[in-house]
Structures are given as structure tokens and as C-alpha cells.
Design a protein around this motif. Structure first.
Motif, short mmCIF file in Angstrom:
data_model
loop_
_atom_site.label_atom_id
_atom_site.label_comp_id
_atom_site.label_asym_id
_atom_site.label_seq_id
_atom_site.Cartn_x
_atom_site.Cartn_y
_atom_site.Cartn_z
N SER A 1 10.43 -8.92 5.13
CA SER A 1 9.29 -8.05 4.28
C SER A 1 9.51 -6.61 4.85
N MET A 2 9.23 -5.73 4.04
CA MET A 2 9.10 -4.41 4.81
C MET A 2 7.54 -3.62 4.14
N VAL A 3 7.13 -2.89 5.20
CA VAL A 3 5.70 -2.21 4.94
C VAL A 3 6.06 -0.86 5.27
N PHE A 4 5.71 0.11 4.03
CA PHE A 4 6.18 1.35 4.31
C PHE A 4 5.09 2.54 4.49
N GLN A 5 5.53 3.67 4.96
CA GLN A 5 4.53 4.81 5.32
C GLN A 5 3.24 4.74 4.34
N HIS A 6 3.95 4.81 3.11
CA HIS A 6 2.91 5.27 2.01
C HIS A 6 2.56 3.99 1.18
N PHE A 7 2.60 2.87 1.86
CA PHE A 7 1.79 1.46 1.32
C PHE A 7 2.74 1.11 0.29
N ASN A 8 2.96 1.61 -0.76
CA ASN A 8 3.59 1.50 -2.05
C ASN A 8 2.91 0.25 -2.86
N LEU A 9 1.76 0.42 -2.79
CA LEU A 9 0.91 -0.61 -3.63
C LEU A 9 1.13 -0.19 -4.97
N PHE A 10 0.77 -1.44 -5.81
CA PHE A 10 1.14 -1.01 -7.33
C PHE A 10 -0.25 -0.66 -7.87
N ALA A 11 -0.19 0.75 -8.17
CA ALA A 11 -1.40 1.28 -8.50
C ALA A 11 -2.32 0.55 -9.61
N GLU B 1 -3.94 -9.05 -7.32
CA GLU B 1 -2.44 -9.05 -8.14
C GLU B 1 -1.42 -8.34 -7.31
N ASN B 2 -1.65 -7.38 -6.66
CA ASN B 2 -0.62 -6.80 -5.66
C ASN B 2 -0.17 -7.94 -4.74
N LEU B 3 -0.83 -8.74 -4.31
CA LEU B 3 -0.52 -9.79 -3.09
C LEU B 3 0.33 -10.94 -3.97
N CYS B 4 -0.20 -11.33 -5.24
CA CYS B 4 0.44 -12.52 -5.89
C CYS B 4 1.68 -12.09 -6.79
N LEU B 5 1.89 -10.98 -6.91
CA LEU B 5 3.02 -10.69 -7.99
C LEU B 5 4.35 -10.94 -7.38
N ALA B 6 5.00 -10.81 -6.31
CA ALA B 6 6.15 -11.05 -5.95
C ALA B 6 6.34 -12.55 -5.90
N PRO B 7 5.48 -13.19 -5.14
CA PRO B 7 5.75 -14.54 -4.97
C PRO B 7 5.62 -15.39 -6.36
#
Ligand SMILES: Nc1ncnc2c1ncn2[C@@H]1O[C@H](COP(=O)(O)OP(=O)(O)O)[C@@H](O)[C@H]1O
Ligand SMILES: [Mg+2]
Length: 242
Positions: free
Chosen positions: A80-90, A96-102
């Protein structure tokens, strides 16, 4: 667990990764430091194939991930990767952000994903935010959500690219303390950072990257207390005495 050999990446005429060979062991916590433009982000992005290297091998669990038949989705479950600018789905709330990929990849049912998300939100101290939209969160909270999201896939490796660089100073500590907690979970972590104190205290190895190469690969004690490489000495002088 990750064996990298003779890795090259160019952008046009610019050689960004120049013959990198290194082995990363399970449980390693590696801080990557070095001047801007040295190839740190590109190196991380090649490891989970956000960028495609031009040459070399990246062997993970005996498989070269650069082989044509490699499954990228499978790889990204492990790394997994964590980015400088978070890249959350706005346009999605925290849960929903947490559950989307799995859920969309079929790794977890919706119900199990929600249960897991709640456990992780507790871990990052944000249980009360599950219905909140990202724009209502502080930078530190966004990054803690991004870390929880990275953990949803139960990865073996997490790559952090300057996770605290976009944060106000008072929020840096809350994010670093969560990363520090992850150390207990036997995750392998690579972390590009400007926080030298954190690199020194949390990592077991530090890479100094410059001009597309890992110039120094040492324990933090050795690297910070007894630097030998001239470019590293110049870099440390600049960042520690600014
Ligand atoms: N997508 C791209 N296209 C062209 N050049 C790029 C791209 N990404 C990075 N670079 C260049 O590659 C070099 C290394 O960048 P990067 O890996 O972001 O370094 P760092 O993270 O150490 O600051 C820089 O000179 C940068 O401008
Ligand atoms: Mg970078």
C-alpha cells in the motif's frame, strides 16, 4: 522480501533511477532521505508499479513484478502507499474511502469491510469521523484516514512518500506517532521523510538517495553520527542547521 536489482528509470534524457540494487528484509523500517529531485518518489512508485521501470528486476516473494504476466492488483494488495497530499476521494465520506478498494476488488464483503474500517478508525483515533467528508477534516486527520485506508488491504509493505510534508507543524506528531505504532505489527515500511529525528528513532535502516542512486544504506546511528559520504554530510549540514 523485496530484492531489487539493476533498476533504471528515465524520463526522456533524464536518468532518474540509475542502477539501484538493494534488498529489503521483512520487518525493515527504512527511512529514505536526500535532496529534492534525487529520485525518492520515483523509487517508491516503481515498487508498487505506479511507474514502470525501464530496466531491472523487483523480486517480491520469488516473483519478478516487472514480468509481463504479473498481476498489478494483487501486488497492490500486498504493497500500500500513503501520499504527501493524502489522495482521499473528495466525494466520498471517510467510511466509503476506506471500504472502496477492498469491496470493489472483492477482497472483503461490504459488511466485513465496514467492520474492519471501524477497527482501523479506532486505531487512528478517528472513530467519530466515519460519516465525515474529507474537506471537513484537518490535514493531520486526512493523513490518519489515508493510513487507515492503506491498512484496509492488510498489506505486508507500506510505502510512505513524505506523509507529513503537507501538514502544519502541530499535526506532524499525531501522524508520526501512528506510523511509529505500526512498527509493532511486523509491517515492512519505506518512508521518504524530512523528519530526521523520526528517521533516527524509528527506522532500522536509512537510505540516502541522490542523483538516482542509493548512495548510503546504513543504520541510523552510523549514518547520522558518523557520516562518511561527502554529499550526505553536505545534506545533513543543510537540513539539521537550517
Ligand atoms: N512524470 C515525470 N515526468 C518527467 N520527469 C519526472 C517525472 N516524475 C519525476 N520526474 C523528475 O525525476 C526526478 C526525480 O523526481 P522524484 O522521484 O520526484 O524525486 P524526489 O522525490 O527525490 O524529489 C526529478 O528531476 C523530477 O523532475
Ligand atoms: Mg518526492
Amino acid at each position: 522480501m523485496i530484492e531489487i536489482s539493476n533498476l533504471y528509470k528515465n524520463y526522456g534524457d533524464l536518468v532518474v533511477l540509475n542502477d539501484i540494487s538493494v534488498n529489503i528484509k521483512k520487518g525493515d523500517i527504512i527511512a529514505i532521505i536526500g535532496p529534492s529531485g534525487g529520485g525518492k518518489s520515483t523509487f517508491l512508485r516503481c515498487i508498487n508499479l505506479l511507474e514502470r521501470p525501464d530496466n531491472g528486476k523487483i523480486i517480491i516473494n520469488n516473483k519478478n513484478i516487472l514480468d509481463k504476466d504479473n498481476n498489478v492488483n494483487h501486488l497492490r494488495q500486498k504493497i500500500s502507499m500513503v501520499f504527501q497530499h493524502f489522495n482521499l476521494f473528495a466525494n466520498k465520506n471517510v467510511l466509503e474511502n476506506l471500504c472502496l478498494a477492498p469491496v470493489t476488488t472483492g477482497i472483503l464483503s461490504k459488511e466485513r469491510a465496514i467492520n474492519k474500517a471501524r477497527i482501523l478508525l479506532k486505531k487512528v483515533g478517528l472513530v467519530d469521523k466515519e460519516n465525515t467528508m474529507p474537506y471537513k477534516l484537518s490535514g493531520g486527520q486526512k493523513q490518519r484516514i489515508a493510513i487507515a485506508r492503506a491498512l484496509m488491504m492488510s498489506p505486508e509493505v507500506i510505502l510512505f512518500d513524505e506523509p507529513t510534508s503537507a501538514l502544519d507543524p502541530e499535526m506532524i506528531g499525531e501522524v508520526l506517532s501512528i506510523i511509529k505504532e505500526l512498527k509493532k505489527e511486523n509491517l515492512t515500511m519505506l518512508l521518504v521523510t524530512h523528519e530526521m529525528g523520526f528517521a533516527k528513532n524509528v527506522a532500522n535502516r536509512v537510505f540516502f538517495m541522490d542523483k538516482g542512486k542509493i548512495m548510503v544504506d546504513e543504520s541510523p546511528k552510523e549514518l547520522f553520527e558518523n557520516p562518511q559520504n561527502t554529499r550526505l554530510k553536505e545534506f545533513l549540514n543543510k537540513v539539521l542547521n537550517h
